[in-house]
Design an enzyme around this catalytic site. Structure first.
Site, short mmCIF file in Angstrom:
data_model
loop_
_atom_site.label_atom_id
_atom_site.label_comp_id
_atom_site.label_asym_id
_atom_site.label_seq_id
_atom_site.Cartn_x
_atom_site.Cartn_y
_atom_site.Cartn_z
N GLU A 6 -9.39 46.65 58.85
CA GLU A 6 -9.61 47.02 60.25
C GLU A 6 -8.29 47.14 61.01
O GLU A 6 -7.55 48.08 60.78
CB GLU A 6 -10.59 46.08 60.94
CG GLU A 6 -10.85 46.32 62.40
CD GLU A 6 -11.32 47.74 62.75
OE1 GLU A 6 -11.66 47.95 63.91
OE2 GLU A 6 -11.35 48.62 61.90
N ASP A 16 -15.88 45.93 65.02
CA ASP A 16 -16.39 47.31 64.99
C ASP A 16 -17.80 47.41 65.57
O ASP A 16 -18.29 48.51 65.81
CB ASP A 16 -16.39 47.86 63.56
CG ASP A 16 -15.13 48.66 63.25
OD1 ASP A 16 -14.27 48.79 64.14
OD2 ASP A 16 -15.01 49.15 62.12
N THR A 27 -10.13 49.10 53.87
CA THR A 27 -9.52 48.67 55.13
C THR A 27 -9.67 47.18 55.33
O THR A 27 -10.51 46.53 54.68
CB THR A 27 -10.18 49.42 56.30
OG1 THR A 27 -9.53 49.07 57.52
CG2 THR A 27 -11.66 49.07 56.42
N SER A 50 -19.07 52.37 60.74
CA SER A 50 -17.71 52.74 60.39
C SER A 50 -17.53 54.24 60.57
O SER A 50 -18.50 55.00 60.57
CB SER A 50 -17.42 52.36 58.93
OG SER A 50 -16.20 52.90 58.50
N SER A 51 -16.27 54.66 60.70
CA SER A 51 -15.92 56.08 60.74
C SER A 51 -15.28 56.55 59.43
O SER A 51 -14.90 57.72 59.33
CB SER A 51 -14.96 56.35 61.89
OG SER A 51 -15.56 56.06 63.12
N THR A 105 -6.17 51.63 58.04
CA THR A 105 -7.01 51.84 56.87
C THR A 105 -6.14 52.49 55.79
O THR A 105 -5.04 52.94 56.07
CB THR A 105 -8.20 52.77 57.24
OG1 THR A 105 -8.92 52.18 58.32
CG2 THR A 105 -9.15 52.98 56.10
N ARG A 120 -18.99 47.84 52.71
CA ARG A 120 -18.75 47.43 54.09
C ARG A 120 -19.02 45.94 54.25
O ARG A 120 -19.94 45.38 53.66
CB ARG A 120 -19.68 48.22 55.02
CG ARG A 120 -19.46 48.00 56.51
CD ARG A 120 -18.08 48.44 56.94
NE ARG A 120 -18.02 48.72 58.37
CZ ARG A 120 -16.90 48.71 59.07
NH1 ARG A 120 -15.76 48.42 58.49
NH2 ARG A 120 -16.91 49.01 60.36
N GLU A 139 -13.45 43.03 60.88
CA GLU A 139 -14.40 44.15 60.95
C GLU A 139 -15.54 43.94 61.94
O GLU A 139 -16.14 44.91 62.39
CB GLU A 139 -14.99 44.42 59.56
CG GLU A 139 -14.00 44.88 58.53
CD GLU A 139 -13.43 46.26 58.82
OE1 GLU A 139 -13.89 46.90 59.77
OE2 GLU A 139 -12.54 46.70 58.07
N GLY A 149 -9.27 54.96 62.10
CA GLY A 149 -10.39 54.58 62.96
C GLY A 149 -11.32 55.75 63.18
O GLY A 149 -11.61 56.53 62.26
#
Length: 533
Positions: free
Chosen positions: A361, A383, A359, A407-408, A341, A39, A380, A429
């Site tokens: 984003e 987010d 990703t 993040s998801s 993504t 991330r 990002e 997302g």
């Protein structure tokens, strides 16, 4: 890596060197599962007010997306290096060669690529370098054109020769910092400046972490831990469905469609209430409690088999005391999150599994291309929650120095009797969580073939209005859900999933049949019948 790197060429608006992601790797020989946290991180100068006007008002979301302020330190390059070094059988130099060749040779533009370019045309024209790379000749490429990216080919060649350090400490890193801090824009265009420094890039790490683990019937579900909310929320949805079974004496596999979607919607909304309150890149996230069957049983006390709970559902108290009534915390607003993504699933002939979501984003990320290096940078940092979701309630997803946005992304591997059973994932997302959970329930519980579990109409209940695709909202099932108090919002497609199932000695690869204009998946046999990949 050999799959992901070419997608940085052919799907550059969804993934690439300028983004990040999460990789789950299961090694069958040892029975161990590792994850890599790739991330993106915020600059060290970021604070909880960095995405506000300084007076407590959130900056405009759309303006922040297309700016240097949205760009976090990319994690994808280091994710690849860590994965290749610790788990791979080939060097990164070997793995990146096909992507370099593809970027130099070019690929044929299809309708999907053209549509994404066209939808970003106005935004791309704000940044001359982006327009030069992705609008060759000053126009959106037509279907059938050959799209080449020699700058990106040279960047892959640079990494192959010198390693990813060039992107964190070398000349590419300097180009990233200069462009983020002072974006090159078209005449008359002014955007927010970013705060990244060389020190931010030099300090970046892609740590190897333990996965989340949930026992669901006789399945061992392993996913991504914080700063992703995917493994936690998917696991909590599954546990809540089991808790609903205990309350009602009914089985998920036997439910009529309307009951099944009702149960799933209530479990999803409940999981999102807890996710938004407790999950973020902060110390003390109560992961074990959120993923305990006892907590799920307490939360299940709010469940009404006949009526939808009022949205937003209040968050719970994962405090270890589950003997009393469930009570409830506050009702919170919902965060904003992009949809673009890419997800990959791989199972090799040794039974090792990779589930990898990566990703940049938004579709097109920040819209900013690294000058001379041919790839888009992420957005990002949008987010993060720009301001607290609820005044007076702690928000774990506010920006902070070096922090990773929640993040998801939900790369998931499921085992049975210690052996891989299925892996799945999707873009989308926050809808990623509900899509992955629904695919797992369809395949593990409702006796659907994997391709049918992926193709089934999706309901995405994220503790607000509920998205429903492929005609579900207006179907007889949708009408019955509406009568129970669900507020369905028709959508064309939710997610674009894929998966691989291990069924005995066979592999079954599955992708979308309709969403994204249909996907592709295959099982490849080695030379002279040496096995499956």
């Amino acid at each position: 890596i050999a799959m992901a790197a070419p997608l940085g060429v052919t799907e550059p608006y969804s993934c690439g060197l300028g983004g990040g992601g999460f990789l789950v790797y299961h090694q069958t020989r040892t029975g161990r599962t590792w994850t890599i946290n790739g991330r993106e991180t915020a600059p060290a100068s970021f604070t909880d007010t960095s995405l506000t006007d300084g007076a407590g008002t959130a900056l405009p979301f759309d303006a922040t997306v297309s700016s240097g302020l949205s760009v976090g330190v990319p994690g994808t390059p280091l994710t690849w290096e860590v994965a290749a070094r610790q788990f791979g059988r080939r060097s990164l130099r070997q793995l990146l060669r096909p992507a370099e060749e593809l970027a130099r040779r070019g690929f044929v533009v299809d309708a999907y690529y053209r549509s994404h370019t066209e939808s970003n045309e106005e935004r791309f024209r704000r940044f001359p370098e982006t327009a030069r790379v992705y609008l060759p000749g000053g126009r959106v490429p037509d279907v059938g054109d050959t799209m080449r990216n020699p700058d990106l080919a040279d960047t892959y060649a640079l990494i192959r020769r010198h390693g990813v350090g060039e992107l964190y400490r070398g000349r590419v890193a300097r180009a990233i910092v200069d462009e983020v801090r002072n974006p090159t824009t078209a005449p008359g265009v002014d955007v927010y400046r970013g705060q990244l420094t060389m020190r931010d890039l030099e300090r970046y790490r892609a740590p190897v972490q333990a996965p989340t683990r949930v026992r669901y019937r006789d399945h061992d579900v392993r996913g991504m831990d914080v700063p992703s909310s995917g493994g936690i929320a998917v696991g909590q949805i599954l546990l809540l469905m089991r808790a609903y079974e205990e309350r009602t004496g009914r089985r998920v596999r036997d439910l009529p469609e309307a009951d099944y979607y009702h149960w799933f919607s209530e479990a999803s909304a409940t999981a999102f209430a807890d996710r938004n309150r407790y999950v973020g890149d902060v110390p003390g996230v109560p992961v074990d409690e959120l993923l305990s069957a006892s907590y799920a049983r307490e939360r299940a006390l709010l469940f009404d088999p006949q009526r939808a709970m009022a949205r937003p559902v209040p968050f719970g108290s994962p405090d270890g005391d589950y003997e009393d009534a469930p009570g409830g915390g506050g009702r919170q607003g919902q965060p904003t999150q992009g949809q673009s993504t890419t997800h990959l699933n791989v199972v090799d002939r040794w039974g090792d599994v990779v589930s990898y979501t990566l990703t940049i984003e938004q579709t097109g990320g920040s819209g900013i291309t690294v000058p001379g290096y041919g790839y888009l940078l992420n957005n990002e940092l949008t987010d993060f929650d720009f301001v607290p979701l609820t005044p007076g309630v702690p928000d774990p997803n506010l920006p902070g120095p070096g922090k990773r946005p929640r993040s998801s992304m939900s790369p998931t591997v499921v085992l049975r009797d210690g052996r891989p059973e299925v892996t799945a994932g999707t873009p989308g997302g926050a809808t990623i969580i509900t899509s992955v959970a629904q695919i797992l329930l369809g395949y593990l519980d409702r006796d659907l073939d994997l391709v049918d579990a992926i193709a089934a109409p999706r309901l995405s209940s994220r503790n607000a209005a509920e998205g429903a695709d492929l005609g579900l909202a207006t179907s007889p099932v949708g009408v019955e859900l509406t009568a129970r108090g669900h507020r369905l919002s028709p959508q064309r497609w939710i997610g674009n999933a894929s998966g691989v199932a291990v069924e005995g000695r066979s592999l079954v690869a599955a992708a979308e049949t309709v969403r994204g204009d249909g996907g592709a998946a295959r099982v490849v046999r080695g030379r002279r019948g040496r096995g499956r990949r």
